[in-house]
Design an enzyme around this catalytic site. Structure first.
Site, PDB file in Angstrom:
ATOM      1  N   GLY A 134       0.824  -1.198   0.000  1.00  0.00           N
ATOM      2  CA  GLY A 134       0.000   0.000   0.000  1.00  0.00           C
ATOM      3  C   GLY A 134       0.860   1.250   0.000  1.00  0.00           C
ATOM      4  N   PRO A 135       0.224   2.411  -0.165  1.00  0.00           N
ATOM      5  CG  PRO A 135      -1.321   4.007  -0.801  1.00  0.00           C
ATOM      6  CD  PRO A 135      -1.216   2.628  -0.295  1.00  0.00           C
ATOM      7  CB  THR A 190      -1.556   2.991   4.379  1.00  0.00           C
ATOM      8  OG1 THR A 190      -0.536   2.162   3.855  1.00  0.00           O
ATOM      9  CG2 THR A 190      -1.977   4.001   3.347  1.00  0.00           C
ATOM     10  N   GLY A 191       0.073   2.447   7.429  1.00  0.00           N
ATOM     11  CA  GLY A 191       0.064   1.613   8.624  1.00  0.00           C
ATOM     12  C   GLY A 191       0.552   0.188   8.411  1.00  0.00           C
ATOM     13  CB  THR A 205       5.803  -0.298   9.752  1.00  0.00           C
ATOM     14  OG1 THR A 205       6.356  -0.118   8.448  1.00  0.00           O
ATOM     15  CG2 THR A 205       6.885  -0.707  10.713  1.00  0.00           C
ATOM     16  CD  GLU A 243      -7.886  28.993  -5.026  1.00  0.00           C
ATOM     17  OE1 GLU A 243      -8.582  27.956  -5.035  1.00  0.00           O
ATOM     18  OE2 GLU A 243      -6.684  28.989  -5.334  1.00  0.00           O
ATOM     19  CG  ASP A 266      -5.507  25.017 -11.136  1.00  0.00           C
ATOM     20  OD1 ASP A 266      -5.486  24.337 -10.098  1.00  0.00           O
ATOM     21  OD2 ASP A 266      -5.741  26.231 -11.172  1.00  0.00           O
TER      22      ASP A 266
HETATM   23  P1  ADP Z   1       3.855   2.469   6.460  1.00  0.00           P
HETATM   24  O1  ADP Z   1       2.635   1.921   5.788  1.00  0.00           O
HETATM   25  O2  ADP Z   1       4.543   3.446   5.568  1.00  0.00           O
HETATM   26  O3  ADP Z   1       4.736   1.434   7.040  1.00  0.00           O
HETATM   27  P2  ADP Z   1       3.509   3.144   9.206  1.00  0.00           P
HETATM   28  O4  ADP Z   1       2.951   1.863   9.665  1.00  0.00           O
HETATM   29  O5  ADP Z   1       4.927   3.379   9.516  1.00  0.00           O
HETATM   30  O6  ADP Z   1       3.268   3.355   7.655  1.00  0.00           O
HETATM   31  O7  ADP Z   1       2.610   4.310   9.789  1.00  0.00           O
HETATM   32  C1  ADP Z   1       3.154   5.499  10.280  1.00  0.00           C
HETATM   33  C2  ADP Z   1       2.326   6.061  11.405  1.00  0.00           C
HETATM   34  O8  ADP Z   1       1.053   6.487  10.932  1.00  0.00           O
HETATM   35  C3  ADP Z   1       2.014   5.053  12.471  1.00  0.00           C
HETATM   36  O9  ADP Z   1       3.017   5.018  13.421  1.00  0.00           O
HETATM   37  C4  ADP Z   1       0.702   5.558  13.055  1.00  0.00           C
HETATM   38  O10 ADP Z   1       0.930   6.534  14.027  1.00  0.00           O
HETATM   39  C5  ADP Z   1       0.041   6.226  11.873  1.00  0.00           C
HETATM   40  N1  ADP Z   1      -0.945   5.337  11.250  1.00  0.00           N
HETATM   41  C6  ADP Z   1      -0.919   4.910   9.970  1.00  0.00           C
HETATM   42  N2  ADP Z   1      -1.988   4.130   9.706  1.00  0.00           N
HETATM   43  C7  ADP Z   1      -2.707   4.043  10.841  1.00  0.00           C
HETATM   44  C8  ADP Z   1      -3.906   3.373  11.195  1.00  0.00           C
HETATM   45  N3  ADP Z   1      -4.581   2.630  10.322  1.00  0.00           N
HETATM   46  N4  ADP Z   1      -4.367   3.507  12.465  1.00  0.00           N
HETATM   47  C9  ADP Z   1      -3.688   4.259  13.350  1.00  0.00           C
HETATM   48  N5  ADP Z   1      -2.553   4.903  13.074  1.00  0.00           N
HETATM   49  C10 ADP Z   1      -2.037   4.824  11.839  1.00  0.00           C
HETATM   50 ZN    ZN Z   2      -6.320  26.837  -9.327  1.00  0.00          ZN
HETATM   51 MG    MG Z   3       6.765   1.154   6.842  1.00  0.00          MG
END
Ligand code: ADP
Ligand code: ZN
Ligand code: MG
Length: 614
Positions: free
Chosen positions: A215-216, A219-220, A222, A437, A513
């Protein structure tokens, strides 16, 4: 999880002590041993003693004179002078010319002190370090600990020196990860398997060997892996893909072997490889390919085949470039389960905000649903950042808790940068930005008959944006019709169209734009099959889906020319449409732009109110 740095520290520490001891020996002890009874004196002393007939033996050795007193008790040394009479004088004093043996160390003692002793010292400290590391490895084997394995300093290639990670007290659980319910469900299954494998074995199901979180960024991914570690109650080996990449060919492969050897011993357990694209990139036969990386990848593939899944070693990996991974990694039997971790939707965003808002003090008026609505497209990491910025802003303003205003301001801070403190914008410029705008918003509103924006501001930001229109998240659409896409392009051109209509000239303010409109128009033609002449043919491939979506053309030169022509025609048509909409509603444009110019910020409701009260 935190890394225990102690073994590394003590290595350096012992080396320093050993070096210090040897230096001290060299400075103080060795010279003393060598010249125990020789005393250096000035030439005067020699002459004086010769005059006093107080010299026993004498030896002239190059530019050094050694001599003793009458009783041969003390040996003196002094330099030679250009003194031709010296020999005669010494002879007269009754000195005895002969070789003087000083009490210098015997060669054996010298060998002992200068070679054997330091070696023994080093050996001793080495042994101490080794013992300490061994103790640490054994001590870390408690099942609740999570560890990461890499090569330590002294063991050489791939021998089992472990870097140990212990689980920190605030273990992350699934409840700390908001949204991402699908991913959590899939991972929960893995956790269940590790807890009660017989339940699965009874029915004959075998668990996937590996799961790939993709995923991007932010997004959580790790975070999810850490939550699995927190829930699993089995050893958790965590390593980043980049840690495998070494300067020397073969080292990475040795590390992979080492990791899997340890994992097999500790099964059931979880192995987590973060940012796996660092080693898992497609192997291509290109010249100058990265031998080390390919060897490491081959080793990883072999190891993943080699272990028995029923033993309970589960491999998790995370990446934001799944399409760059080698297909061999993704085939069933390796990472056969792909877990998409996408950007959160409206509900997900609200939940993530809630999880993070719990960590700070918030005022009762805070409406997280509204914050979630205005932060469309933000990742979990950005939302966490928004909450933190809100808390920081509250402190800056001397408040005890973060208010709705803090949150709203912090969204803009995170997305568009800080407010520029003393941006110098002339009245004319401010007026142009206001019309620009409102042009966007008005074109959007007239096409859909709904409030197109959450908020419009013309306060300059540090990101360089002079104004900013916060779009409404349209109930998370996943499918867009051709007409909707065309409307979007018209909206992008609305800003420039307003400038043209009102001021009869245009500014550089529309560069962003233009970029977006072009990208969308091009995608419609090359990827969505929405052109008149190309039917359903893919003319472009996207290479980096999660990282900005770079694409490369896959068609002949003639087709490229045609694509370019069609893109221009498409954007021009929408631009004309936007201009037409604005000139039809020019009085509304004047009214709302004037209001925005005075207020600097208007909300979506105010906008609609002004538009309807025509
Ligand atoms: P990546 O997908 O790049 O590994 P991370 O897991 O490192 O992203 O996420 C970075 C931080 O963003 C986390 O430490 C947390 O604080 C926050 N975060 C990202 N996704 C979530 C989620 N689904 N719920 C809660 N916190 C999130
Ligand atoms: Zn514009
Ligand atoms: Mg990561």
């Amino acid at each position: 999880m935190q890394e225990m740095k102690t073994p590394k520290k003590s290595l350096l520490y012992y080396c320093l002590i050993a070096l210090l001891i040897i230096m001290l020996l060299n400075i103080f002890v060795f010279p003393l041993l060598q010249n125990m009874h020789v005393q250096e004196v000035s030439y005067n002393v020699l002459l004086q003693m010769a005059d006093d007939k107080n010299i026993g033996q004498v030896e002239i050795d190059g530019d050094e004179i050694l001599f003793t007193d009458k009783d041969n008790k003390q040996i003196y040394t002094t330099g030679t002078m250009n003194d031709p009479d010296l020999v005669q004088r010494l002879y007269d004093s009754g000195a005895d010319f002969r070789t003087i043996t000083t009490d210098e160390m015997s060669p054996l003692a010298y060998f002992l002190f200068s070679f054997v002793l330091p070696t023994a010292l080093f050996g001793f400290f080495g042994w101490l370090i080794f013992r300490q590391m061994k103790k640490r490895m054994n001590g870390g084997a408690n099942p609740m600990n999570s560890m990461t394995f890499g090569m330590g300093g002294m063991g050489g290639l791939g021998s089992g020196n472990a870097k140990v990670y212990v689980k920190s007290a605030d273990g992350i659980k699934f409840s700390d990860v908001a949204g991402e319910d699908e991913a959590k469900e899939l991972l929960q299954e893995i956790v269940d398997f590790l807890h009660a494998p017989e339940k699965f074995r009874d029915i004959g199901a075998s668990l996937p060997k590996g799961a790939l979180l993709s995923g991007p960024p932010g997004t959580g991914k790790t975070l999810l892996a850490k939550a699995v570690a927190g829930e699993a109650e089995v050893p958790f080996f965590s390593i980043s893909g980049s840690e495998f990449v070494e300067m020397f060919v073969g080292m990475g492969a040795a590390k992979v072997r080492d990791l899997f050897k340890q994992a097999n011993e500790k099964a059931p357990c979880i192995v987590f490889i973060d940012e796996i694209d660092a080693i898992g990139k497609k192997r291509d036969g290109s010249l100058g390919g990265n031998d080390e990386r390919e060897q490491t990848l081959n080793q990883l593939l072999t190891e993943m085949d080699g272990f028995d899944a029923s033993k309970g070693v589960v491999i998790l990996a995370a990446t934001n470039r799944p399409e760059a991974l080698d297909p061999a990694l993704l085939r069933p039997g390796r990472f056969d389960r792909r877990i998409p971790v996408e950007l959160p939707d409206l509900k997900g965003r609200e939940e993530i905000l809630r999880v993070h808002a719990k960590k700070i003090k918030t005022a009762p008026d805070v409406d997280l649903h509204k914050i979630a609505r205005t932060s469309s497209g933000a990742s979990g990491a950005e939302l966490a950042n928004i909450v933190n910025e809100a808390a920081l802003r509250a402190v800056r303003h001397g408040r005890k808790s973060a208010t709705q205003e803090d949150f709203e301001e912090s969204i803009e801070t995170v997305i568009a940068g800080y407010r520029k403190k003393n941006a110098i914008m002339s009245d004319k410029e401010k007026m142009i930005v206001a019309y620009h705008e409102v042009g966007h918003a008005l074109v959007a509103a007239k096409q859909t008959d709904s409030a197109p924006v959450e908020k419009i501001t013309i306060i300059p930001r540090t990101s360089g944006a002079l104004g900013y229109t916060m779009q409404v998240d349209e109930a998370d659409k996943t499918l867009l019709t051709k007409q909707e896409l065309l409307n979007k392009i018209a909206t992008f051109t609305g800003g420039r169209a307003a400038e043209e209509l009102i001021f009869g000239e245009y500014t550089t303010g529309a560069s962003n734009d233009i970029e977006q409109a072009t990208k969308l128009a091009r995608a419609m033609i090359t990827r969505y099959g929405m052109s008149d002449s190309f039917d359903m043919v893919a003319l472009e491939t996207v290479s980096n889906q999660y990282l900005g979506g770079d694409s490369s053309l896959a068609c002949s030169l003639e087709t490229q020319t045609k694509i370019d022509e069609q893109v221009v025609a498409l954007v021009a048509e929408q631009h004309k449409k936007a201009y037409q909409i604005l000139s039809d509603n020019v009085s509304a444009l004047h009214k709302i732009a004037k209001h925005l110019y005075e207020q600097e910020t208007i909300t979506g409701e105010e906008f609609m109110h002004l538009l309807q009260s025509q």
